[in-house]
Design an enzyme around this catalytic site. Sequence first.
Site, short mmCIF file in Angstrom:
data_model
loop_
_atom_site.label_atom_id
_atom_site.label_comp_id
_atom_site.label_asym_id
_atom_site.label_seq_id
_atom_site.Cartn_x
_atom_site.Cartn_y
_atom_site.Cartn_z
N HIS A 70 0.84 -1.19 0.00
CA HIS A 70 0.00 0.00 0.00
C HIS A 70 0.88 1.25 0.00
CE1 HIS A 70 -2.74 2.96 2.19
NE2 HIS A 70 -3.36 2.69 1.05
N HIS A 112 -2.34 10.67 -4.19
CA HIS A 112 -3.40 10.14 -3.33
C HIS A 112 -4.44 11.20 -3.00
CE1 HIS A 112 -5.37 9.08 0.49
NE2 HIS A 112 -5.29 7.83 0.05
#
Length: 323
Positions: A70, A112
């Site tokens: 991740h 992100h």
Amino acid sequence: MKKTSSFLLLSIVLVFMSCGSKNPVHAALPGEDNDLEITFDPEPVPTGDFKILMDRLHNPADSTVMVCAHRGVSEIFPENSIPNINECIRLGFEIVEIDMRKTKDGKIILMHDATLDRTTTGSGKVSDFTLDEINKLYLKDINGNITTYKVPTLEEALDVAKGNILLQIDKWNGLTNEILPIIKNKQCLQQCIFRSTLPYETIKTTFNEYLPKILYIPVIPAGREEANHVLESYLSDMSEIPVMCIVFPNENNPMLTRVPELKKKYRIWFNALADSDSGSHGDKQAETDPDGSWGWLVQKGANIIFTDKPIKLDQYLKSKNWR
């Protein structure tokens, strides 16, 4: 009269040229309402270590536990950066997660947040800046320190990943019309993972002809009422998928009893990112009790683990001969 004849002759020539054209027709994008078929060029056949990776992904009987990083190795390189992807490749991780955002001029970059502030030297919404403007910025590391690294485009990330590592595409919702043609043009559809908790009927409409080409992984939200419907929709209508992801709020969730059955046909993906997704057996517990967290997930059937601590997870799995 000469002008009229010339015009007629030119028209005839153009008609014949168009009839004999070898150019592919426009491909219908997800969500477009037309009857034009999309055309796909054959993607490169995997070779070497990447062939081993792809064979392993599609083999539920393989005992190797795969690592999905991740935001990559954000403790070493900035998240969503090219050096980060390269390091994940060097370390031998199978999957790295990247996030999608669209710039003011319609370019897809790796980012992100919806704003630039946390991860770059810029400030404001990504959608308020052009790619040229974002190219003048520098990425920050996990501690907020300014680095020399730049914000990459999706194309640049695909160039690095192609034939080396699988990319889990996140923040894709609402951007499939832009993202999918880029991935298709780079011939990387077979190594890009899209995940969602949505049922098959919705996903089929979202991805259209791209659905069999990409690596789509359903996320079964075991803590919700619709979990069984989501699972059954994929079991009956999209049986060719290689992986099932199951998120569960507690270790007694009844969906876990179905894992042995599912594992006969699919790889099983568990999320260790949050306790709410792993029955409190996630990364947090792994800091002091990896056997009770990552080890517990493997014992319950996981052969792909999504983690914020990929380096430590990789070391742990190797110590158990699970990879």
